[in-house]
Motif scaffolding. Structure first.
Motif, PDB file in Angstrom:
ATOM      1  N   LEU A 101       0.830  -1.213   0.000  1.00 60.48           N
ATOM      2  CA  LEU A 101       0.000   0.000   0.000  1.00 60.48           C
ATOM      3  C   LEU A 101       0.863   1.262   0.000  1.00 60.48           C
ATOM      4  CD1 LEU A 101       0.353   1.003   3.164  1.00 60.48           C
ATOM      5  CD2 LEU A 101      -1.491  -0.613   3.575  1.00 60.48           C
ATOM      6  N   PHE A 102       0.228   2.382  -0.297  1.00 61.69           N
ATOM      7  CA  PHE A 102       0.859   3.696  -0.126  1.00 61.69           C
ATOM      8  C   PHE A 102       0.193   4.392   1.045  1.00 61.69           C
ATOM      9  CE2 PHE A 102       1.290   3.201  -4.815  1.00 61.69           C
ATOM     10  CZ  PHE A 102       2.653   3.392  -4.935  1.00 61.69           C
ATOM     11  N   LEU A 103       0.931   5.262   1.717  1.00 66.22           N
ATOM     12  CA  LEU A 103       0.342   6.090   2.763  1.00 66.22           C
ATOM     13  C   LEU A 103       0.672   7.553   2.459  1.00 66.22           C
ATOM     14  CD1 LEU A 103      -1.051   6.088   5.618  1.00 66.22           C
ATOM     15  CD2 LEU A 103       1.247   6.168   6.572  1.00 66.22           C
ATOM     16  N   VAL A 104      -0.363   8.379   2.336  1.00 65.91           N
ATOM     17  CA  VAL A 104      -0.107   9.823   2.179  1.00 65.91           C
ATOM     18  C   VAL A 104      -0.748  10.564   3.336  1.00 65.91           C
ATOM     19  CG1 VAL A 104       0.102   9.773  -0.334  1.00 65.91           C
ATOM     20  CG2 VAL A 104      -2.108  10.212   0.674  1.00 65.91           C
ATOM     21  N   LEU A 105       0.008  11.459   3.926  1.00 63.22           N
ATOM     22  CA  LEU A 105      -0.481  12.135   5.123  1.00 63.22           C
ATOM     23  C   LEU A 105      -0.338  13.650   4.998  1.00 63.22           C
ATOM     24  CD1 LEU A 105      -0.073  11.336   8.792  1.00 63.22           C
ATOM     25  CD2 LEU A 105       1.119  13.366   7.978  1.00 63.22           C
ATOM     26  N   LEU A 106      -1.408  14.347   5.332  1.00 61.99           N
ATOM     27  CA  LEU A 106      -1.395  15.810   5.390  1.00 61.99           C
ATOM     28  C   LEU A 106      -1.817  16.197   6.801  1.00 61.99           C
ATOM     29  CD1 LEU A 106      -1.460  18.698   4.058  1.00 61.99           C
ATOM     30  CD2 LEU A 106      -3.867  18.250   3.550  1.00 61.99           C
ATOM     31  N   GLY A 107      -0.978  16.944   7.501  1.00 58.70           N
ATOM     32  CA  GLY A 107      -1.383  17.338   8.852  1.00 58.70           C
ATOM     33  C   GLY A 107      -0.349  18.190   9.550  1.00 58.70           C
ATOM     34  N   THR A 108      -0.823  18.901  10.553  1.00 62.50           N
ATOM     35  CA  THR A 108       0.094  19.622  11.438  1.00 62.50           C
ATOM     36  C   THR A 108      -0.373  19.399  12.859  1.00 62.50           C
ATOM     37  OG1 THR A 108      -1.275  21.598  11.293  1.00 62.50           O
ATOM     38  CG2 THR A 108       0.671  21.555   9.905  1.00 62.50           C
ATOM     39  N   GLY A 109       0.551  19.582  13.794  1.00 66.63           N
ATOM     40  CA  GLY A 109       0.135  19.416  15.176  1.00 66.63           C
ATOM     41  C   GLY A 109       1.309  19.165  16.090  1.00 66.63           C
ATOM     42  N   GLU A 110       1.172  18.127  16.917  1.00 66.77           N
ATOM     43  CA  GLU A 110       2.183  17.887  17.950  1.00 66.77           C
ATOM     44  C   GLU A 110       3.530  17.526  17.334  1.00 66.77           C
ATOM     45  OE1 GLU A 110       0.703  15.132  20.935  1.00 66.77           O
ATOM     46  OE2 GLU A 110      -1.269  16.103  20.780  1.00 66.77           O
ATOM     47  N   GLU A 111       4.555  18.130  17.928  1.00 61.78           N
ATOM     48  CA  GLU A 111       5.918  17.984  17.433  1.00 61.78           C
ATOM     49  C   GLU A 111       6.350  16.513  17.340  1.00 61.78           C
ATOM     50  OE1 GLU A 111       7.694  20.291  16.141  1.00 61.78           O
ATOM     51  OE2 GLU A 111       9.573  19.156  15.983  1.00 61.78           O
ATOM     52  N   LYS A 112       5.947  15.707  18.350  1.00 62.21           N
ATOM     53  CA  LYS A 112       6.398  14.306  18.356  1.00 62.21           C
ATOM     54  C   LYS A 112       5.930  13.572  17.097  1.00 62.21           C
ATOM     55  CE  LYS A 112       2.502  12.751  21.202  1.00 62.21           C
ATOM     56  NZ  LYS A 112       1.986  12.277  22.446  1.00 62.21           N
ATOM     57  N   TYR A 113       4.747  13.949  16.578  1.00 65.30           N
ATOM     58  CA  TYR A 113       4.258  13.293  15.365  1.00 65.30           C
ATOM     59  C   TYR A 113       4.933  13.847  14.111  1.00 65.30           C
ATOM     60  CZ  TYR A 113       0.846  11.170  18.467  1.00 65.30           C
ATOM     61  OH  TYR A 113       0.269  10.452  19.483  1.00 65.30           O
ATOM     62  N   HIS A 114       5.320  15.102  14.160  1.00 69.24           N
ATOM     63  CA  HIS A 114       6.101  15.655  13.040  1.00 69.24           C
ATOM     64  C   HIS A 114       7.400  14.850  12.913  1.00 69.24           C
ATOM     65  CE1 HIS A 114       4.192  19.778  12.168  1.00 69.24           C
ATOM     66  NE2 HIS A 114       3.340  19.100  12.905  1.00 69.24           N
ATOM     67  N   VAL A 115       8.034  14.631  14.045  1.00 69.14           N
ATOM     68  CA  VAL A 115       9.313  13.898  14.061  1.00 69.14           C
ATOM     69  C   VAL A 115       9.096  12.476  13.551  1.00 69.14           C
ATOM     70  CG1 VAL A 115      11.129  12.984  15.582  1.00 69.14           C
ATOM     71  CG2 VAL A 115      10.237  15.313  15.952  1.00 69.14           C
ATOM     72  N   LEU A 116       8.071  11.817  14.092  1.00 70.73           N
ATOM     73  CA  LEU A 116       7.791  10.431  13.714  1.00 70.73           C
ATOM     74  C   LEU A 116       7.562  10.293  12.208  1.00 70.73           C
ATOM     75  CD1 LEU A 116       6.817   7.436  14.552  1.00 70.73           C
ATOM     76  CD2 LEU A 116       4.532   8.403  14.315  1.00 70.73           C
ATOM     77  N   PHE A 117       6.675  11.144  11.669  1.00 68.69           N
ATOM     78  CA  PHE A 117       6.342  10.963  10.252  1.00 68.69           C
ATOM     79  C   PHE A 117       7.486  11.356   9.330  1.00 68.69           C
ATOM     80  CE2 PHE A 117       1.987  10.748  11.985  1.00 68.69           C
ATOM     81  CZ  PHE A 117       1.663   9.508  11.460  1.00 68.69           C
ATOM     82  N   LYS A 118       8.323  12.278   9.775  1.00 70.51           N
ATOM     83  CA  LYS A 118       9.506  12.593   8.974  1.00 70.51           C
ATOM     84  C   LYS A 118      10.405  11.355   8.880  1.00 70.51           C
ATOM     85  CE  LYS A 118       9.875  17.532   9.741  1.00 70.51           C
ATOM     86  NZ  LYS A 118      10.378  18.447  10.759  1.00 70.51           N
ATOM     87  N   GLU A 119      10.566  10.672  10.005  1.00 76.68           N
ATOM     88  CA  GLU A 119      11.399   9.453  10.042  1.00 76.68           C
ATOM     89  C   GLU A 119      10.810   8.372   9.144  1.00 76.68           C
ATOM     90  OE1 GLU A 119      11.785   7.956  14.029  1.00 76.68           O
ATOM     91  OE2 GLU A 119      12.913   9.737  14.637  1.00 76.68           O
ATOM     92  N   ILE A 120       9.486   8.189   9.282  1.00 84.71           N
ATOM     93  CA  ILE A 120       8.809   7.131   8.520  1.00 84.71           C
ATOM     94  C   ILE A 120       8.893   7.406   7.019  1.00 84.71           C
ATOM     95  CG2 ILE A 120       6.492   6.151   8.039  1.00 84.71           C
ATOM     96  CD1 ILE A 120       7.763   5.078  10.604  1.00 84.71           C
ATOM     97  N   ALA A 121       8.716   8.681   6.656  1.00 80.26           N
ATOM     98  CA  ALA A 121       8.751   9.027   5.232  1.00 80.26           C
ATOM     99  C   ALA A 121      10.145   8.776   4.651  1.00 80.26           C
ATOM    100  CB  ALA A 121       8.339  10.485   5.045  1.00 80.26           C
ATOM    101  N   LYS A 122      11.154   8.940   5.500  1.00 76.12           N
ATOM    102  CA  LYS A 122      12.525   8.712   5.064  1.00 76.12           C
ATOM    103  C   LYS A 122      12.792   7.205   4.909  1.00 76.12           C
ATOM    104  CE  LYS A 122      16.844  10.834   6.439  1.00 76.12           C
ATOM    105  NZ  LYS A 122      17.441  11.417   7.647  1.00 76.12           N
TER     106      LYS A 122
END
Ligand code: ADP
Length: 496
Positions: A332-353
């Motif tokens: 599958l593909f996962l596409v995410l659009l969102g802003t909010g808590e810093e911990k999730y910004h960090v997490l999704f940046k890692e996952i996208a990498k």
């Protein structure tokens, strides 16, 4: 049923002027739907910096409100615009309060003067009615930012003939945000200390503006039936379950509608190609476009899972964080659009990498990308811990994007689990708030996706759903009558 009420609608954000979440969608669409039923509706909101960026046509009424804030008089200039055919929107301008980049908070936290900003706004709402001689049958308030309005009506204005026949309705869009302020802000209300008690607006020594709205309004409602029940329990009540239980006879649930003039694949101007339930060719074009937007290379066998959300615990991101590696083992593909808590910004940046071929992210607020995700995805994920109504699951159905949701609040009311045996159901729904339940529901969705026959049936069921505002506006009409009846049976509340 008389559909000719004067309704003054107060909200802190309204589409298309300013938006941080679902409240703005509701405040931009419900008044228009009420107008279409025959009511006369006027909306009041603050004039934020964001409003200026919306580039809507706004004119100066050359009138001002003069508001008493403790021992000062504060001026707010009144501007005017409109939504729908003829719904006037009054915008209250005060540079010091509202000319800021954000509405309520920055990354450092809430604006420290939020009490003053919204006490001023609540007072201004009623002054606007007086200035424009719009005598309301109903003042419809929304969330904590307008929670003081019902208090003002019951206490300050209780003997004012102008509001003699005015009833108040208070809608809870999200109980978790309550507008809690220290007691020393009480003088800003210019109301007597006698209302600062357990039966009034006090909450463990603080002012609670959400509680104020709940206690002082004639009727209260939330944005789905399920959520109206859930908030009377300790698990969902955010400390106000007792207060809500006390008002259970006046507490209703009306599910939000969808503004199909904005969210319709047949006419949506923000997507690459329009499509409809009978011709899905455009959806394929939107899929390509979405993958390109997120820098991903198409693989036809893999469904795209879309997410558009505030990145907050409420939205189930802790479950997603726990299971993200397991989920990404599926095709599958996962596409995410969102802003909010810093911990999730960090997490999704890692996952996208880590999963750069499968995952695309945009950590921003972008309405155009939101439309592209609805149009181009196959599956839409909302594993919320709680969800008062939720709008994106309903938008998704219209775009043939099948929701995977947790059975809570409005998600539970609007989505039924697909059953391949009966061919019934419009999505996938799991109950326990666990990572395991989320993972197995995604697996179920991905498996059904591979069965062409089942997916076709699911799409038919999804396209058949109709969540237009008209039905919800009719429910609100009935609610207004209940509020008026309640008000007419009430003795004056003498509090000095
Ligand atoms: P909530 O009000 O709790 O955030 P809702 O589902 O009721 O959740 O409404 C959220 C609204 O905000 C939807 O219209 C959704 O599309 C929109 N939205 C949320 N995050 C973003 C974002 N990052 N960019 C664009 N739109 C967003």
């Amino acid at each position: 049923m008389p559909n000719n009420l004067n309704i003054l609608f107060a909200a802190s954000e309204v589409v298309p002027f300013a938006k941080t979440g679902g409240l703005a969608d509701v405040a931009g669409a419900l008044p228009v739907a009420l107008e279409e039923l025959g009511h006369k509706v006027k909306v009041v909101m603050p004039y934020y910096q964001m409003v200026k960026k919306s580039r809507k046509s706004i004119k100066d009424t050359e009138k001002s409100v003069l508001i008493e804030i403790n021992d000062r008089i504060v001026e707010g200039k009144i501007y005017q615009s409109k939504i729908g055919k003829n719904v006037t929107v009054y915008l209250i301008e005060n540079e010091a309060y509202y000319n800021r980049q954000e509405l309520y908070r920055t990354t450092e936290g809430d604006y420290p003067d939020n009490a003053e900003r919204y006490i001023f706004f609540s007072k201004a709402v009623l002054e606007v009615a007086k200035i424009f001689k719009f005598q309301p049958d109903i003042v419809h308030c929304n969330d904590w930012q307008t929670g003081l309005v019902p208090v003002l009506l019951k206490v300050k204005e209780q003997k004012n003939p102008f509001f003699e026949n005015t009833a108040s309705v208070f809608t809870i869009h999200n109980l978790a945000y309550q507008g809690l302020f220290w007691h020393l802000d009480m003088p800003l209300t210019n109301l007597p200390w006698s209302i600062f008690n357990q039966e009034g607006i006090e909450y463990y020594g603080n002012i609670n503006l959400m509680k104020a709205g709940i206690v002082f309004s004639d009727v209260v409602n939330t944005v789905s039936k399920k959520y109206s029940k859930e908030i009377q329990t300790e698990e969902f009540g955010c400390g106000l379950e007792g207060v809500l239980q006390n008002r259970q006879n006046d507490l209703y649930g009306i599910v939000n509608g969808v503004d199909y003039s904005q969210w319709n694949p047949e006419s949506d101007k923000l997507i690459k190609s329009n499509f409809s339930s009978s011709d899905l060719n455009g959806k394929k074009v939107c899929r390509e476009d979405l993958l390109q937007e997120f820098g991903l290379k198409n693989k036809p066998s893999a469904p795209i899972i879309g997410i558009i959300s505030r990145l907050a615990d409420q939205k189930g991101f802790d479950l997603l964080a726990e299971q993200i590696n397991a989920i990404l083992q599926f095709d599958l593909f996962l596409v995410l659009l969102g802003t909010g808590e810093e911990k999730y910004h960090v997490l999704f940046k890692e996952i996208a990498k880590k999963y750069s071929k499968k995952v695309g992210i945009k950590l921003t607020f972008d309405n155009t990308v939101a439309h592209k995700i609805e149009a181009g995805s196959d599956i839409f994920l909302m594993p919320s811990q709680y969800e008062p109504c939720g709008l994106n699951q309903m938008y998704s159905l219209k775009y043939g994007t099948i929701p995977v949701v947790r059975a809570t609040g409005g998600l539970d009311d609007t989505i039924t689990n697909y059953n391949p045996k009966t061919g019934k159901g419009n999505g996938f729904k799991f109950k326990p708030y666990t990572g395991k339940a989320l993972l197995s529901k995604i697996e179920e969705a991905v498996t059904v996706y591979k069965s062409k026959k089942d997916w076709k049936k699911l799409l038919v069921n999804a396209f058949e759903c109709d969540f237009s505002w008209n039905a919800s506006a009719r429910e609100y009409s009935k609610l207004y009558l209940k509020a008026l009846e309640k008000k007419s049976n009430q003795p004056l509340l003498v509090m000095v």
